[in-house]
Design an enzyme around this catalytic site. Structure first.
Site, PDB file in Angstrom:
ATOM      1  N   LEU A 192       0.829  -1.218   0.000  1.00 26.02           N
ATOM      2  CA  LEU A 192       0.000   0.000   0.000  1.00 26.02           C
ATOM      3  C   LEU A 192       0.859   1.263   0.000  1.00 26.02           C
ATOM      4  O   LEU A 192       0.343   2.374   0.020  1.00 26.02           O
ATOM      5  CB  LEU A 192      -0.944   0.011   1.205  1.00 26.02           C
ATOM      6  CG  LEU A 192      -1.983  -1.128   1.221  1.00 26.02           C
ATOM      7  CD1 LEU A 192      -2.927  -0.975   2.414  1.00 26.02           C
ATOM      8  CD2 LEU A 192      -2.795  -1.177  -0.076  1.00 26.02           C
TER       9      LEU A 192
ATOM     10  N   ARG B 260      -0.989  -2.486   7.019  1.00 32.05           N
ATOM     11  CA  ARG B 260      -2.249  -1.730   7.018  1.00 32.05           C
ATOM     12  C   ARG B 260      -3.287  -2.566   6.275  1.00 32.05           C
ATOM     13  O   ARG B 260      -2.941  -3.362   5.420  1.00 32.05           O
ATOM     14  CB  ARG B 260      -2.074  -0.408   6.275  1.00 32.05           C
ATOM     15  CG  ARG B 260      -1.246   0.610   7.026  1.00 32.05           C
ATOM     16  CD  ARG B 260      -0.636   1.643   6.101  1.00 32.05           C
ATOM     17  NE  ARG B 260      -1.554   2.128   5.091  1.00 32.05           N
ATOM     18  CZ  ARG B 260      -1.167   2.783   3.984  1.00 32.05           C
ATOM     19  NH1 ARG B 260       0.116   3.025   3.776  1.00 32.05           N
ATOM     20  NH2 ARG B 260      -2.033   3.203   3.102  1.00 32.05           N
TER      21      ARG B 260
ATOM     22  N   TYR C 217      18.639   4.503   8.223  1.00 31.25           N
ATOM     23  CA  TYR C 217      18.077   3.960   6.975  1.00 31.25           C
ATOM     24  C   TYR C 217      19.200   3.387   6.100  1.00 31.25           C
ATOM     25  O   TYR C 217      19.111   2.263   5.611  1.00 31.25           O
ATOM     26  CB  TYR C 217      17.356   5.092   6.247  1.00 31.25           C
ATOM     27  CG  TYR C 217      16.738   4.727   4.919  1.00 31.25           C
ATOM     28  CD1 TYR C 217      15.632   3.890   4.838  1.00 31.25           C
ATOM     29  CD2 TYR C 217      17.255   5.255   3.728  1.00 31.25           C
ATOM     30  CE1 TYR C 217      15.049   3.585   3.614  1.00 31.25           C
ATOM     31  CE2 TYR C 217      16.675   4.963   2.500  1.00 31.25           C
ATOM     32  CZ  TYR C 217      15.576   4.123   2.446  1.00 31.25           C
ATOM     33  OH  TYR C 217      15.005   3.837   1.231  1.00 31.25           O
TER      34      TYR C 217
ATOM     35  N   LYS D 235      20.129  -0.373   4.736  1.00 30.15           N
ATOM     36  CA  LYS D 235      20.196  -0.683   3.307  1.00 30.15           C
ATOM     37  C   LYS D 235      21.512  -1.390   2.954  1.00 30.15           C
ATOM     38  O   LYS D 235      21.519  -2.352   2.198  1.00 30.15           O
ATOM     39  CB  LYS D 235      20.017   0.592   2.471  1.00 30.15           C
ATOM     40  CG  LYS D 235      18.583   1.132   2.493  1.00 30.15           C
ATOM     41  CD  LYS D 235      17.607   0.124   1.920  1.00 30.15           C
ATOM     42  CE  LYS D 235      16.166   0.602   1.943  1.00 30.15           C
ATOM     43  NZ  LYS D 235      15.206  -0.464   1.597  1.00 30.15           N
TER      44      LYS D 235
HETATM   45  P1  NAD Z   1       6.305   3.569   1.718  1.00 32.36           P
HETATM   46  O1  NAD Z   1       6.713   4.111   3.049  1.00 32.36           O
HETATM   47  O2  NAD Z   1       5.471   4.399   0.820  1.00 32.36           O
HETATM   48  O3  NAD Z   1       5.552   2.176   1.927  1.00 32.36           O
HETATM   49  C1  NAD Z   1       6.019   1.191   2.812  1.00 32.36           C
HETATM   50  C2  NAD Z   1       4.845   0.299   3.166  1.00 32.36           C
HETATM   51  O4  NAD Z   1       5.317  -0.678   4.101  1.00 32.36           O
HETATM   52  C3  NAD Z   1       3.691   1.067   3.852  1.00 32.36           C
HETATM   53  O5  NAD Z   1       2.473   0.861   3.151  1.00 32.36           O
HETATM   54  C4  NAD Z   1       3.642   0.451   5.259  1.00 32.36           C
HETATM   55  O6  NAD Z   1       2.308   0.316   5.767  1.00 32.36           O
HETATM   56  C5  NAD Z   1       4.284  -0.924   5.022  1.00 32.36           C
HETATM   57  N1  NAD Z   1       4.833  -1.494   6.254  1.00 32.36           N
HETATM   58  C6  NAD Z   1       5.498  -0.873   7.254  1.00 32.36           C
HETATM   59  N2  NAD Z   1       5.776  -1.747   8.230  1.00 32.36           N
HETATM   60  C7  NAD Z   1       5.307  -2.945   7.824  1.00 32.36           C
HETATM   61  C8  NAD Z   1       5.289  -4.247   8.402  1.00 32.36           C
HETATM   62  N3  NAD Z   1       5.825  -4.488   9.620  1.00 32.36           N
HETATM   63  N4  NAD Z   1       4.716  -5.253   7.710  1.00 32.36           N
HETATM   64  C9  NAD Z   1       4.165  -5.033   6.484  1.00 32.36           C
HETATM   65  N5  NAD Z   1       4.119  -3.821   5.894  1.00 32.36           N
HETATM   66  C10 NAD Z   1       4.701  -2.792   6.566  1.00 32.36           C
HETATM   67  O7  NAD Z   1       7.646   3.090   0.972  1.00 32.36           O
HETATM   68  P2  NAD Z   1       7.954   3.056  -0.599  1.00 32.36           P
HETATM   69  O8  NAD Z   1       8.351   4.429  -0.991  1.00 32.36           O
HETATM   70  O9  NAD Z   1       6.878   2.363  -1.316  1.00 32.36           O
HETATM   71  O10 NAD Z   1       9.300   2.186  -0.570  1.00 32.36           O
HETATM   72  C11 NAD Z   1       9.319   0.786  -0.780  1.00 32.36           C
HETATM   73  C12 NAD Z   1      10.753   0.290  -0.718  1.00 32.36           C
HETATM   74  O11 NAD Z   1      11.535   0.999  -1.693  1.00 32.36           O
HETATM   75  C13 NAD Z   1      11.454   0.519   0.626  1.00 32.36           C
HETATM   76  O12 NAD Z   1      12.344  -0.541   0.878  1.00 32.36           O
HETATM   77  C14 NAD Z   1      12.242   1.791   0.394  1.00 32.36           C
HETATM   78  O13 NAD Z   1      13.352   1.862   1.243  1.00 32.36           O
HETATM   79  C15 NAD Z   1      12.645   1.623  -1.047  1.00 32.36           C
HETATM   80  N6  NAD Z   1      12.974   2.909  -1.671  1.00 32.36           N
HETATM   81  C16 NAD Z   1      12.015   3.848  -1.876  1.00 32.36           C
HETATM   82  C17 NAD Z   1      12.357   5.075  -2.451  1.00 32.36           C
HETATM   83  C18 NAD Z   1      11.331   6.157  -2.700  1.00 32.36           C
HETATM   84  O14 NAD Z   1      11.702   7.272  -3.118  1.00 32.36           O
HETATM   85  N7  NAD Z   1      10.046   5.894  -2.515  1.00 32.36           N
HETATM   86  C19 NAD Z   1      13.690   5.336  -2.802  1.00 32.36           C
HETATM   87  C20 NAD Z   1      14.652   4.357  -2.547  1.00 32.36           C
HETATM   88  C21 NAD Z   1      14.281   3.128  -1.997  1.00 32.36           C
END
Ligand code: NAD
Length: 326
Positions: A15, A41, A147, A151
């Site tokens: 989500l 969620r 963070y 990573k």
């Molecule tokens: P986000 O914060 O939008 O979504 C993360 C989701 O994980 C949320 O919906 C949250 O409810 C869920 N979550 C949190 N704890 C949880 C748990 N214990 N069990 C199950 N679900 C859980 O993150 P995103 O932007 O979609 O990022 C996804 C991945 O990509 C992450 O690993 C992030 O580090 C990586 N990433 C994202 C970006 C970016 O710009 N969005 C950049 C680099 C890396």
């Protein structure tokens, strides 16, 4: 037909910003019956209609995680559940717990059930000692944020599981992701999304990073292309696994502001710098070298700064005209 095309896919953290769009792309590619989306969620609504089945899954619950993988005939896991950089820095203990605890459970579930596993790393895996211009694929990685620590640890652990147990682990180091669907989840690059909403709704934006802070960025369609591309890559050609530098553009707040002004002439921006996010941004690359991804699995982005900006304004502008932008 590639491995991923024959087996069901599970997304954790579906989500969130990336998962909520990746789920649709995977459903379109492999069929909605072959996609299971999950998140801690369960406020799932009609937004996710057509993106496969949804189940509630806390990635810290190891037995439930493995049962969801085994019980649903999963062959590929996209493990996206994590805390992002700014939120993680606010609660480092929780970031370690979710990012590393969740990853260990994903790796074990993949090992037990013979799955391939995608784990996104980030430009946050780099630190102030990393060469900041044209940052190489293989270089110094001593991040200062929790963070980033999770990573780098995650990349090493994924490579370890591949070498030790033969788990097919792969990943990319995503830059800041810009999307017009789901809002970002508390990262350092969120400004590059927020700015579009404020530009369209209010014609002005206050930026929390300094005007000359250069960072790599990517539009969501390219992020999805990268995630699917690395998982469908020919394993025999991969020299690296966890994780590949991938980028599509790099810009500063000042450059993004100028690009938006080409579409919204009166747009203005001022600055109120957030020291915590500025410190994190200053320790990340100005721009990365992603030639390993290009050479090993044919990575190429479709959107540069001009194309991304035009598309964001077109999509969000249309939503605003329908009274749907809040
Ligand atoms: P986000 O914060 O939008 O979504 C993360 C989701 O994980 C949320 O919906 C949250 O409810 C869920 N979550 C949190 N704890 C949880 C748990 N214990 N069990 C199950 N679900 C859980 O993150 P995103 O932007 O979609 O990022 C996804 C991945 O990509 C992450 O690993 C992030 O580090 C990586 N990433 C994202 C970006 C970016 O710009 N969005 C950049 C680099 C890396």
């Amino acid at each position: 037909m590639g491995k991923a095309e024959m087996r069901k896919v599970l997304i954790t953290g579906a989500l969130g910003q990336i998962g909520s769009e990746l789920a649709f792309a995977l459903a379109e590619r492999y069929g909605a019956d072959n996609v299971v989306s999950s998140d801690i969620r369960d406020d799932v609504d009609c937004r996710m209609d057509g993106a496969g089945r949804f189940i509630r899954l806390d990635v810290l619950a190891k037995d439930e995680f493995s049962a969801a993988v085994g019980g649903n005939g999963i062959g590929v896991i996209y493990h996206l559940a994590a805390l992002l950089s700014a939120v993680g820095e606010g609660n480092p203990q929780k970031a370690w717990k979710i990012n590393m605890g969740g990853l260990v459970n994903a790796l074990e579930s993949a090992r037990e059930n013979g799955c391939s596993l995608f784990v996104p790393s980030s430009i946050g895996a780099f630190g102030p000692d990393t060469p900041q211009d044209d940052t190489p694929q293989d270089t110094i990685m001593r991040p200062h944020s929790m963070y980033g620590v999770t990573k780098v640890s995650g990349e090493l652990l994924c490579d370890y599981y591949h070498r030790k147990f033969g788990v097919d682990t792969r990943g990319v180091r995503f830059p800041g992701i810009i999307s017009n669907a789901t809002l970002p989840g508390g990262g350092t690059t969120d400004y590059a999304v927020d700015i579009f909403y404020k530009a369209i709704l209010e014609g002005k934006y206050t930026c929390y990073l300094k005007e000359d802070t250069s960072l790599d960025m990517m539009y969501m369609p390219d992020a999805i292309k990268a995630a699917i591309g690395v998982m469908e890559a020919d394993e025999a050609k991969l020299k690296h696994r966890n994780s590949f530098n991938v980028t599509a553009m790099h810009f500063t707040p000042e450059m993004l502001c100028a690009e938006i002004r080409k579409h919204i002439k009166d747009f203005t921006m001022d600055y109120r710098v957030d020291p915590m996010r500025q410190r994190i941004a200053d320790s990340w690359p100005n721009y990365m070298d992603d030639s390993a991804a290009r050479e090993e699995w044919g990575w190429t982005p479709d959107f540069d700064l001009a194309a991304m900006t035009a598309d964001m304004i077109r999509v969000l502008g249309a939503r605003h005209e329908q009274g749907l932008l809040v």
